[in-house]
Design a protein around this motif. Structure first.
Motif, PDB file in Angstrom:
ATOM      1  N   THR A 302     -73.798 -72.489  75.535  1.00  0.00           N
ATOM      2  CA  THR A 302     -74.776 -71.328  75.637  1.00  0.00           C
ATOM      3  C   THR A 302     -76.105 -71.918  76.485  1.00  0.00           C
ATOM      4  O   THR A 302     -76.795 -72.924  75.796  1.00  0.00           O
ATOM      5  CB  THR A 302     -75.198 -70.742  74.379  1.00  0.00           C
ATOM      6  N   LEU A 316     -67.685 -78.861  70.083  1.00  0.00           N
ATOM      7  CA  LEU A 316     -68.795 -78.370  69.334  1.00  0.00           C
ATOM      8  C   LEU A 316     -69.467 -77.242  70.376  1.00  0.00           C
ATOM      9  O   LEU A 316     -69.295 -77.301  71.744  1.00  0.00           O
ATOM     10  CB  LEU A 316     -69.990 -79.391  69.387  1.00  0.00           C
ATOM     11  N   HIS A 317     -70.053 -76.320  69.893  1.00  0.00           N
ATOM     12  CA  HIS A 317     -70.752 -75.384  70.623  1.00  0.00           C
ATOM     13  C   HIS A 317     -72.196 -76.203  70.840  1.00  0.00           C
ATOM     14  O   HIS A 317     -73.065 -76.235  70.136  1.00  0.00           O
ATOM     15  CB  HIS A 317     -71.009 -73.889  69.742  1.00  0.00           C
ATOM     16  N   VAL A 318     -72.277 -76.186  72.221  1.00  0.00           N
ATOM     17  CA  VAL A 318     -73.582 -76.642  72.683  1.00  0.00           C
ATOM     18  C   VAL A 318     -74.795 -75.683  73.232  1.00  0.00           C
ATOM     19  O   VAL A 318     -74.339 -74.650  74.116  1.00  0.00           O
ATOM     20  CB  VAL A 318     -73.322 -77.844  74.054  1.00  0.00           C
ATOM     21  N   VAL A 319     -75.941 -75.580  72.708  1.00  0.00           N
ATOM     22  CA  VAL A 319     -77.005 -74.598  73.007  1.00  0.00           C
ATOM     23  C   VAL A 319     -78.197 -75.135  73.606  1.00  0.00           C
ATOM     24  O   VAL A 319     -78.668 -76.357  73.068  1.00  0.00           O
ATOM     25  CB  VAL A 319     -77.403 -73.682  71.764  1.00  0.00           C
ATOM     26  N   ILE A 320     -78.461 -75.008  74.725  1.00  0.00           N
ATOM     27  CA  ILE A 320     -79.574 -75.747  75.353  1.00  0.00           C
ATOM     28  C   ILE A 320     -80.671 -74.451  75.815  1.00  0.00           C
ATOM     29  O   ILE A 320     -80.341 -73.550  76.191  1.00  0.00           O
ATOM     30  CB  ILE A 320     -79.274 -76.269  76.676  1.00  0.00           C
ATOM     31  N   VAL A 328     -76.200 -82.553  78.884  1.00  0.00           N
ATOM     32  CA  VAL A 328     -75.972 -82.849  77.499  1.00  0.00           C
ATOM     33  C   VAL A 328     -74.384 -82.747  77.496  1.00  0.00           C
ATOM     34  O   VAL A 328     -73.614 -81.821  78.261  1.00  0.00           O
ATOM     35  CB  VAL A 328     -76.177 -81.600  76.553  1.00  0.00           C
TER      36      VAL A 328
ATOM     37  N   TRP B  23     -81.809 -73.533  62.422  1.00  0.00           N
ATOM     38  CA  TRP B  23     -80.232 -73.576  62.975  1.00  0.00           C
ATOM     39  C   TRP B  23     -80.285 -74.782  64.005  1.00  0.00           C
ATOM     40  O   TRP B  23     -81.346 -74.934  64.631  1.00  0.00           O
ATOM     41  CB  TRP B  23     -80.033 -72.222  63.987  1.00  0.00           C
ATOM     42  N   ASP B 333     -70.483 -78.612  63.930  1.00  0.00           N
ATOM     43  CA  ASP B 333     -69.984 -77.822  64.803  1.00  0.00           C
ATOM     44  C   ASP B 333     -70.708 -77.188  66.023  1.00  0.00           C
ATOM     45  O   ASP B 333     -70.414 -76.561  66.776  1.00  0.00           O
ATOM     46  CB  ASP B 333     -69.295 -76.717  64.210  1.00  0.00           C
ATOM     47  N   ALA B 334     -71.963 -77.757  65.948  1.00  0.00           N
ATOM     48  CA  ALA B 334     -73.013 -76.873  67.105  1.00  0.00           C
ATOM     49  C   ALA B 334     -74.044 -78.049  67.261  1.00  0.00           C
ATOM     50  O   ALA B 334     -74.420 -78.845  66.248  1.00  0.00           O
ATOM     51  CB  ALA B 334     -73.501 -75.713  66.778  1.00  0.00           C
ATOM     52  N   VAL B 335     -74.677 -78.122  68.599  1.00  0.00           N
ATOM     53  CA  VAL B 335     -75.863 -78.897  68.866  1.00  0.00           C
ATOM     54  C   VAL B 335     -76.742 -77.839  69.560  1.00  0.00           C
ATOM     55  O   VAL B 335     -76.263 -77.111  70.549  1.00  0.00           O
ATOM     56  CB  VAL B 335     -75.529 -79.926  69.709  1.00  0.00           C
ATOM     57  N   PHE B 336     -78.219 -78.035  69.139  1.00  0.00           N
ATOM     58  CA  PHE B 336     -79.094 -77.402  69.875  1.00  0.00           C
ATOM     59  C   PHE B 336     -80.055 -78.354  70.308  1.00  0.00           C
ATOM     60  O   PHE B 336     -80.387 -79.715  70.023  1.00  0.00           O
ATOM     61  CB  PHE B 336     -79.916 -76.730  68.874  1.00  0.00           C
ATOM     62  N   VAL B 337     -80.166 -78.237  71.816  1.00  0.00           N
ATOM     63  CA  VAL B 337     -81.112 -79.078  72.550  1.00  0.00           C
ATOM     64  C   VAL B 337     -82.215 -78.199  73.051  1.00  0.00           C
ATOM     65  O   VAL B 337     -81.923 -77.290  73.882  1.00  0.00           O
ATOM     66  CB  VAL B 337     -80.449 -79.812  73.652  1.00  0.00           C
ATOM     67  N   GLY B 338     -83.410 -78.466  73.263  1.00  0.00           N
ATOM     68  CA  GLY B 338     -84.494 -77.937  73.330  1.00  0.00           C
ATOM     69  C   GLY B 338     -85.767 -78.671  73.456  1.00  0.00           C
ATOM     70  O   GLY B 338     -85.929 -79.913  73.090  1.00  0.00           O
ATOM     71  N   LEU B 362     -71.231 -69.029  63.974  1.00  0.00           N
ATOM     72  CA  LEU B 362     -72.077 -70.231  64.036  1.00  0.00           C
ATOM     73  C   LEU B 362     -73.312 -69.981  63.492  1.00  0.00           C
ATOM     74  O   LEU B 362     -73.896 -70.873  63.087  1.00  0.00           O
ATOM     75  CB  LEU B 362     -72.236 -70.667  65.482  1.00  0.00           C
TER      76      LEU B 362
END
Lengths: 478, 478
Positions: A302, A316-320, A328, B23, B333-338, B362
């Motif tokens: 996302t 994995l669900h990757v959120v940027i 990433v 999150w 199960d998830a990665v946040f990048v910001g 998620l």
């Protein structure tokens, strides 16, 4: 190799590289060429299919190293390609000895045969320009030239080597003046401006005999080592295993420097084709499908307020959020985050990880390992137990084996298993299970027509892969 | 609640929040206060231990919502704290009704008792300044004040509400002029310059009767709803379940606005203490241990040429290269990048993920789920099977149950299991297994002294958690 398949050119595919610049996806046990980076097929399979779609080619010869032999065999089989030979390098000696050995194998059948040497992991769009370049190369090769392709540069890239072209010959090829290592930005800009520099594609076309003759003249120690390694090679299942001592005697050098830069019959054929070596994550980004903000995303990703970035995720669900020029890359067990424009730095990252024993496995193996019979994925590591998912191809059989330190529980979740335990053989269907006590001889087969999948729970004080005694094996490993 | 534990102040801990601004770690099924964000204990446990270490406090009363009741009970038990009551809110109605209900419970025992209302998820350093502020608050409360703590600001933060203090009273407290919502940067700077604004800590000290009197005068509909909800509350195991209809009639409002801003007996006690609400990832970074480049890292993390960044990973190896002001948060199960400095954006990210049915899980659940008897972690999801790791606490027993659509294979990998299957009961030890056929009544217990751990392979056409018929349960779920 009894005789050549139909098709007048034999491709020689170099598939031995173990580069890790696409970490965390590429690792030494399964490098880039064997990964499905740009779709459902691996780059190696994409290469095989590209060649198979062109009637000028016969079946390929693949040169790889021993660790990748089953990957090569299975991936070729998966796309319905039967190589004429899979040649195993006992040690890595760069491209010159590998190509000389493969050419020596070809020359045993037909010394006049035209070969096309190419990497297994480059992306090429087949179009009229590509076909025209190949035609020119074939014509020159038939006339006795050693041909290399020079890709017409589209930008002052610093990630490739360059070829300086000299005077033009009648057929549109050029004399090769010299090979230039990866330049800095200033030097790259100068070369682009000069107009007679091309990207070094690592693809060559020539007659087998021409290469042998030039090697004899310019690099006799390479030719000698390669020919002896082929003469003393062992056939092992479907593989041609080069003689280790003979091959190890070859110098570690690229064919560019050993032969092409010195030969008087070298020709560079300029090719204005769509090509990528996918040599780093920014190259993957360039070759990918961009959204309107210039992002390339693969897998569960996302992106919010993100521009000019690359996100690739296996699971994995990757959120940027709110970033630009970011890469990433998320495998099942590791994530890399860095500047996309500085993606070359992955090389240094991997060197650091390799140097630390706690992180070096992350550069070597994936959670999923492939074996000639199928493979297994580690799904949980406990204190004195671990859980794996095993998958066995139809008709395949693991070795007859035992373990000193672990017991195993198997639950069949898909397909049918034939299990030999001691002298007893029984069939297990979906939802049935069996217990393999510590020290018991056992053997697992898939007698069915669909893939067999089972969950294995191992318990014991030592659970390393090396706790295995093989009594019999169909893949030469006992 | 028969009588109070020793200690003259009753803490009322608000543990019902379901925020997801941290999150991918915090999710609605296990929000921030129950996560071990700053060490081995969860923030709720850290709060319990902080209170338990001060003899002025009696056992706490915890207010939470029904979904978190087992988390509260287990996490309290894990650190050896027995709450005087665990009050369950049937619906969320902000802080005023929750506090009024808890105070009504306290007042049933002793209406003159001093209470300290506090969030379950804030980080506070106990030092002389903190103790002095508490002393001042207690003194003022005994004299009939409704006390709130105002944290002396250390920077013009935009992430907190503020309290405008009025004239000073004899004991060092101040009149409360008004509450200010989270300001923009300019307004925050103005308030810092003015000098009489404090961060709103959400902590209050008062006598139970004072709050009831003021609620009667200023917010009678809240008091009425709270008192009725307590009067009609059901005792359910260790929990006090407020009457749903009565409690739902209360307006949804904070105690700041309902009572503190209107009362004439309000006092703000300024406290120059080390405090964090850990309300976003940049607050976690501020509260963490920084390396020399200003980074905070937790879990398996490698940083190369990284400055002023936060990296937290539960399991995956996170590698960051060549970035500054970056937040990388990796759950299983998830990665946040910001951007770390834009960490408030996680709120909007979670709203987006929630709105999409493919990603909303998620934001709700973790791969590991906690139950009153222990819990389970999903370790693999296949097409018609899944693999879970179950852990059962010593002495605990799951419900007597059956499933219509799945069979289960259990392999004990640690501890001892007692398994009832139909009318048969047997003991399974480490490395033993059992098969639970579809439709069979079964019950799992841990009769031992150590945690029981087992691997469960479920097979069947439908594997949802809701395929369960409970015949008997020790936790009120049948």
């Amino acid at each position: 190799m009894a005789e050549f398949s139909p098709g007048r050119i034999t491709p020689i595919i170099l598939a031995g590289g173990s580069g890790t610049r696409l970490w965390p996806m590429s690792r030494s046990s399964r490098p880039k060429q064997f990964l499905p980076l740009m779709g459902a097929h691996s780059l190696f399979q994409v290469t095989l299919l590209r060649l198979a779609g062109d009637p000028r080619y016969g079946a390929p010869i693949v040169v790889t190293n021993s660790d990748y032999r089953f990957l090569v065999a299975e991936q070729a089989q998966d796309v319905g390609v039967a190589p004429d030979a899979i040649i195993l390098e006992p040690v890595a000696r760069n491209t010159a000895p590998a190509i000389a050995a493969a050419v020596a194998v070809v020359a045993r059948g037909d010394a006049g045969r035209i070969v096309h040497v190419l990497p297994s992991d480059h992306l090429i769009t087949v179009d009229d320009k590509y076909r025209a370049a190949l035609d020119a190369a074939e014509t020159a090769a038939l006339a006795g030239a050693l041909v290399t392709f020079g890709i017409t540069p589209t930008e002052p890239a610093t990630g490739f080597g360059y070829i300086e072209a000299g005077s033009e010959n009648a057929a549109g090829g050029h004399k090769i003046n010299r090979f230039v290592e990866k330049p800095d930005a200033e030097r790259a800009a100068e070369m682009i401006a000069a107009g007679h520099y091309f990207w070094n594609s690592g693809m060559f076309v020539f007659a087998a005999q021409t290469l042998l003759d030039e090697a004899q003249a310019l690099a006799p120690e390479i030719l000698d080592a390669a020919q002896k390694a082929v003469a003393a090679a062992q056939t092992d299942l479907d593989f041609l295993r080069l003689d280790p001592d003979a091959f190890a005697a070859a110098p570690d050098i690229s064919i560019d420097y050993a032969i092409f830069e010195k030969t008087t019959c070298g020709v560079v054929v300029p090719a204005a084709i769509a090509w990528s070596d996918l040599g780093s994550w920014d190259a993957v980004w360039k070759a990918g499908d961009h959204d309107s903000a210039g992002n390339v995303a693969q897998g569960p990703v996302t992106l919010r307020n993100v521009t000019s970035s690359l996100a690739v995720s296996e699971k994995l669900h990757v959120v940027i959020e709110g970033l630009s020029d970011i890469a990433v890359l998320a495998s099942e067990d590791a994530v890399f985050v860095g500047r996309l424009s500085d993606a070359q730095a992955v090389g240094a990252v991997v060197r650091d990880l390799k140097a630390d024993p706690t992180t070096s496995p992350l550069t070597e193996t994936h959670l999923t390992s492939y074996r000639p019979w199928g493979g297994y994925a580690s799904i949980h590591n406990g204190e004195r137990f671990q859980v794996k998912r095993l998958f066995v191809k139809p008709g395949k059989r693991l070795s007859l084996q035992k373990h000193f330190h672990r017991a195993e529980h198997w639950v069949v979740v898909r397909g049918t298993a034939e299990v030999q335990l001691g002298d007893d053989v029984r069939i297990l269907r979906e939802n049935e299970s069996i217990y393999i006590p510590q020290g018991a001889r056992h053997r697992l087969s898939n007698p069915g027509k669909i893939e067999l999948e089972l969950i294995e729970v191992q318990t014991g004080s030592y659970l390393g892969e090396d706790d295995i005694i093989r009594f019999a094996d169909e893949f030469g490993r006992s």
